[in-house]
Scaffold this motif. Structure first.
Motif, PDB file in Angstrom:
ATOM      1  N   ALA A 233       0.863  -1.183   0.000  1.00 39.19           N
ATOM      2  CA  ALA A 233       0.000   0.000   0.000  1.00 39.19           C
ATOM      3  C   ALA A 233       0.897   1.229   0.000  1.00 39.19           C
ATOM      4  O   ALA A 233       1.598   1.491   0.977  1.00 39.19           O
ATOM      5  CB  ALA A 233      -0.906   0.001   1.222  1.00 39.19           C
ATOM      6  N   VAL A 234       0.906   1.944  -1.114  1.00 39.81           N
ATOM      7  CA  VAL A 234       1.806   3.086  -1.229  1.00 39.81           C
ATOM      8  C   VAL A 234       1.033   4.380  -0.979  1.00 39.81           C
ATOM      9  O   VAL A 234       0.004   4.642  -1.595  1.00 39.81           O
ATOM     10  CB  VAL A 234       2.506   3.123  -2.609  1.00 39.81           C
ATOM     11  N   ILE A 235       1.554   5.157  -0.058  1.00 43.51           N
ATOM     12  CA  ILE A 235       0.944   6.430   0.323  1.00 43.51           C
ATOM     13  C   ILE A 235       1.810   7.551  -0.237  1.00 43.51           C
ATOM     14  O   ILE A 235       2.987   7.682   0.131  1.00 43.51           O
ATOM     15  CB  ILE A 235       0.839   6.553   1.847  1.00 43.51           C
ATOM     16  N   GLY A 236       1.249   8.332  -1.130  1.00 43.23           N
ATOM     17  CA  GLY A 236       2.013   9.429  -1.710  1.00 43.23           C
ATOM     18  C   GLY A 236       2.284  10.500  -0.677  1.00 43.23           C
ATOM     19  O   GLY A 236       1.356  11.068  -0.090  1.00 43.23           O
ATOM     20  N   ILE A 237       3.562  10.790  -0.431  1.00 43.09           N
ATOM     21  CA  ILE A 237       3.921  11.866   0.501  1.00 43.09           C
ATOM     22  C   ILE A 237       4.339  13.120  -0.261  1.00 43.09           C
ATOM     23  O   ILE A 237       4.623  14.152   0.346  1.00 43.09           O
ATOM     24  CB  ILE A 237       5.040  11.427   1.470  1.00 43.09           C
ATOM     25  N   ALA A 238       4.364  13.016  -1.581  1.00 49.20           N
ATOM     26  CA  ALA A 238       4.648  14.170  -2.438  1.00 49.20           C
ATOM     27  C   ALA A 238       4.255  13.794  -3.853  1.00 49.20           C
ATOM     28  O   ALA A 238       4.089  12.609  -4.166  1.00 49.20           O
ATOM     29  CB  ALA A 238       6.128  14.552  -2.378  1.00 49.20           C
ATOM     30  N   GLU A 239       4.088  14.791  -4.696  1.00 49.42           N
ATOM     31  CA  GLU A 239       3.853  14.517  -6.105  1.00 49.42           C
ATOM     32  C   GLU A 239       4.822  15.337  -6.941  1.00 49.42           C
ATOM     33  O   GLU A 239       5.195  16.464  -6.581  1.00 49.42           O
ATOM     34  CB  GLU A 239       2.413  14.807  -6.509  1.00 49.42           C
ATOM     35  N   LYS A 240       5.263  14.752  -8.016  1.00 49.68           N
ATOM     36  CA  LYS A 240       6.204  15.430  -8.891  1.00 49.68           C
ATOM     37  C   LYS A 240       5.575  16.677  -9.498  1.00 49.68           C
ATOM     38  O   LYS A 240       4.357  16.746  -9.690  1.00 49.68           O
ATOM     39  CB  LYS A 240       6.673  14.494 -10.004  1.00 49.68           C
ATOM     40  N   GLY A 241       6.424  17.641  -9.793  1.00 52.33           N
ATOM     41  CA  GLY A 241       5.942  18.807 -10.501  1.00 52.33           C
ATOM     42  C   GLY A 241       5.725  18.487 -11.967  1.00 52.33           C
ATOM     43  O   GLY A 241       6.249  17.501 -12.494  1.00 52.33           O
ATOM     44  N   LEU A 359       7.894  17.669 -18.692  1.00 51.89           N
ATOM     45  CA  LEU A 359       8.861  17.309 -17.656  1.00 51.89           C
ATOM     46  C   LEU A 359       8.122  17.051 -16.352  1.00 51.89           C
ATOM     47  O   LEU A 359       7.212  17.803 -15.992  1.00 51.89           O
ATOM     48  CB  LEU A 359       9.863  18.446 -17.446  1.00 51.89           C
ATOM     49  N   ARG A 360       8.500  16.000 -15.664  1.00 57.51           N
ATOM     50  CA  ARG A 360       7.951  15.734 -14.337  1.00 57.51           C
ATOM     51  C   ARG A 360       9.088  15.903 -13.332  1.00 57.51           C
ATOM     52  O   ARG A 360      10.034  15.113 -13.303  1.00 57.51           O
ATOM     53  CB  ARG A 360       7.344  14.331 -14.268  1.00 57.51           C
ATOM     54  N   LEU A 361       8.977  16.951 -12.517  1.00 58.08           N
ATOM     55  CA  LEU A 361      10.086  17.398 -11.684  1.00 58.08           C
ATOM     56  C   LEU A 361      10.150  16.676 -10.340  1.00 58.08           C
ATOM     57  O   LEU A 361       9.138  16.548  -9.648  1.00 58.08           O
ATOM     58  CB  LEU A 361       9.988  18.900 -11.428  1.00 58.08           C
ATOM     59  N   MET A 362      11.341  16.265  -9.988  1.00 59.58           N
ATOM     60  CA  MET A 362      11.583  15.689  -8.674  1.00 59.58           C
ATOM     61  C   MET A 362      11.508  16.787  -7.614  1.00 59.58           C
ATOM     62  O   MET A 362      11.818  17.955  -7.889  1.00 59.58           O
ATOM     63  CB  MET A 362      12.967  15.045  -8.631  1.00 59.58           C
ATOM     64  N   ALA A 392       7.534  20.455  -7.813  1.00 61.55           N
ATOM     65  CA  ALA A 392       6.971  19.375  -6.995  1.00 61.55           C
ATOM     66  C   ALA A 392       6.341  19.938  -5.726  1.00 61.55           C
ATOM     67  O   ALA A 392       6.695  21.028  -5.257  1.00 61.55           O
ATOM     68  CB  ALA A 392       8.069  18.374  -6.639  1.00 61.55           C
ATOM     69  N   SER A 393       5.414  19.188  -5.169  1.00 65.65           N
ATOM     70  CA  SER A 393       4.766  19.594  -3.927  1.00 65.65           C
ATOM     71  C   SER A 393       5.743  19.467  -2.756  1.00 65.65           C
ATOM     72  O   SER A 393       6.840  18.922  -2.892  1.00 65.65           O
ATOM     73  CB  SER A 393       3.552  18.705  -3.663  1.00 65.65           C
ATOM     74  N   LYS A 394       5.305  19.935  -1.622  1.00 64.26           N
ATOM     75  CA  LYS A 394       6.062  19.701  -0.399  1.00 64.26           C
ATOM     76  C   LYS A 394       6.100  18.199  -0.109  1.00 64.26           C
ATOM     77  O   LYS A 394       5.221  17.457  -0.531  1.00 64.26           O
ATOM     78  CB  LYS A 394       5.408  20.413   0.792  1.00 64.26           C
ATOM     79  N   PHE A 425       3.619  10.288  -9.357  1.00 63.95           N
ATOM     80  CA  PHE A 425       4.001  10.895 -10.632  1.00 63.95           C
ATOM     81  C   PHE A 425       2.944  11.859 -11.141  1.00 63.95           C
ATOM     82  O   PHE A 425       3.260  12.885 -11.741  1.00 63.95           O
ATOM     83  CB  PHE A 425       4.227   9.819 -11.702  1.00 63.95           C
ATOM     84  N   ALA A 426       1.678  11.496 -10.967  1.00 61.72           N
ATOM     85  CA  ALA A 426       0.585  12.296 -11.522  1.00 61.72           C
ATOM     86  C   ALA A 426       0.241  13.453 -10.596  1.00 61.72           C
ATOM     87  O   ALA A 426       0.686  13.517  -9.447  1.00 61.72           O
ATOM     88  CB  ALA A 426      -0.637  11.415 -11.740  1.00 61.72           C
TER      89      ALA A 426
END
Length: 483
Positions: A233-241, A359-362, A392-394, A425-426
């Motif tokens: 179960a993966v919990i997103g703690i951030a999303e790429k820009g 581009l998907r930013l780290m 990217a988000s915080k 990623f999204a």
């Protein structure tokens, strides 16, 4: 002398084996013990509600003039009829007519509230594909143990799942300790500007700061992590820009019978080739490093040995992850040329050529850094480079009680699952809530296969009945855990 060298080498090898072996054997699990849920849902009733929700064509179009807001109004009316306890006990406020904020007042409002959010708009069904569906995309058919239709996974399941959970808890005379905000957007699929962003701004203007926000995003997946047999179960703690780089060059047109050695098309193509050959630097860091910290203790040998000693085997790990696009994207800002425009006549050299790169930013990579990298890599002063978009988000905490509450709730419903953080990623509405919460998490509590992911915005979107019922149980558990 030779003996001394041999003894030294042997000693170092022994030390290496002892240290790495110790790290492997002493790695402690980061998984909480499950407290299996005892929630009993009226399954038939809940399934009927999701089925009915699918029939409302709350479709978001990039051209907002095409949106039929009568369907959105009808959906809101449906919610009011379907969840009477929610609408009797919670305060409802509408933002921009169609975004919804429900406030569930707790017994101790001095504590910071939590926020649960989803969206009820859906993407259109691609014209010409309607007949490819097993069941009508907006029919809400229930067949073969599944519910079919647009929004079953993205993301009416979240809206209905949350409301079913609250309606259930109210029926049990449950009141949370801290306030709970339910926040439902209506334009997530086209950016969330009038929905989630406006909700967040409204709460910010009132000085409301949330302990954490939970949105859609990660899910429970199988065969994702090498060496782990259980579902993760993966919990997103951030999303790429998400950013757009536009490369443009002008000049050197003329007849195709007398071309320059390097034409506009050739130079743009060469620039893209350089970017794809070079790529952004990969690094096992941030949310990705956290992912492997959580799953390493659950791996089978020898993968457990490798990941328990990441500091030593980091280059090998990165090389393995770079082999597949899905795992390579965990390590670096990605480069995806998506549009190339040049020329109108087969025998005329175009005076202008341009390309669009997605581009998907780290986390940590700024738009300025990305633009500088592109310019330095292509090394062509005549090509104009402009970069625009979102960074990217915080990155939310994995050590906080917020994350541990989500982790515990997931384990209570899916006791076999390994719960871990990851990088999404999204894009999602969650990023809009960064301004009113230090911790925003992204998790849809359902078991999803690779085939399900392909159907999410495609043909035959569907969710299993058991999956849906488990999502309701999870929302019940997270409300209790956070309280």
């Amino acid at each position: 002398m030779k003996k001394i060298i041999l003894y030294t080498i042997s000693g170092l090898i022994i030390i290496f084996i002892v240290v790495t072996g110790y790290n492997t054997l002493t790695g402690k699990t980061k998984q909480p013990e499950p407290n299996p849920t005892d929630v009993t849902i009226n399954e038939e009733k809940a399934i009927t509600h999701l089925s009915q929700a699918i029939t409302y064509k709350t479709i978001s179009y990039q051209d907002r003039k095409k949106v039929n807001f009568d369907e959105f109004s009808s959906f809101i009316d449906f919610l009011q009829t379907t969840y009477p306890k929610v609408h009797e006990n919670l305060e409802l406020e509408r933002i921009n007519n169609y975004a919804l904020i429900y406030k569930w007042k707790g017994t101790n409002s001095s504590q910071k509230p939590i926020g649960l959010t989803s969206h009820y708009d859906v993407v259109p069904v691609l014209e010409g594909t309607e007949t490819n569906w097993e069941h009508e995309p907006f029919g809400g058919a229930v067949a073969d143990g599944k519910i079919f239709g647009r929004g079953t996974l993205d993301d009416k399941i979240g809206v209905i799942g949350i409301l079913e959970a609250v309606e259930y808890l109210l029926g049990e005379d449950y009141t949370p300790e801290r306030d709970v905000y339910l926040m439902f957007g209506f334009d997530e699929e086209i950016g969330g500007e009038l929905g989630a962003k406006a909700i967040a701004k409204t709460l910010q203007n009132r000085g409301i700061q949330l302990e954490f926000v939970l949105d859609e995003g990660g899910a429970i997946v199988e065969n994702m992590v090498p060496g782990v047999d259980q579902p993760v179960a993966v919990i997103g703690i951030a999303e790429k820009g998400s950013a757009i780089a536009e490369l443009t060059i002008e000049g050197s047109g003329g007849h195709s019978s007398q071309p320059n050695d390097h034409t506009n098309i050739g130079r743009i193509a060469a620039a893209i080739a350089k970017l794809e050959d070079t790529q952004f630097e990969e690094e096992l860091r941030g949310p990705v490093n956290d992912l492997f910290e959580f799953v390493a203790p659950e791996m089978s040998f020898p993968m457990k040995y490798v990941f328990a000693n990441k500091a030593i085997f980091k280059p090998i790990i990165q090389k393995i992850l770079l082999k597949e696009p899905a795992t390579a994207a965990l390590l670096r800002t990605t480069i995806a040329p998506t549009i190339f425009q040049a020329g109108e006549q087969y025998n005329a050299l175009p005076e202008k050529a341009s390309a669009i790169i997605n581009l998907r930013l780290m986390p940590g990579d700024s738009l300025e850094y990305v633009e500088k990298f592109i310019k330095e890599t292509i090394d062509d002063e005549d090509i104009k480079v402009t970069v625009s978009g979102n960074e990217a988000s915080k990155v939310s905490s994995v050590d906080s009680w917020h994350f541990k509450s989500i982790q515990q709730a997931a384990r209570n419903v899916y006791k076999e699952a390994i719960v871990a953080p990851y990088l999404m990623f999204a894009g999602s509405d969650a990023r809009h809530y960064d301004q009113i919460s230090d911790n925003t998490y992204r998790f849809l509590p359902v078991l999803i296969t690779g085939d399900d992911l392909n159907k999410m915005h495609g043909t035959n979107e569907q969710v299993g009945k058991e999956n849906f019922i488990n999502s309701i149980k999870f929302y019940v558990e997270i409300i209790k855990e956070a309280s």
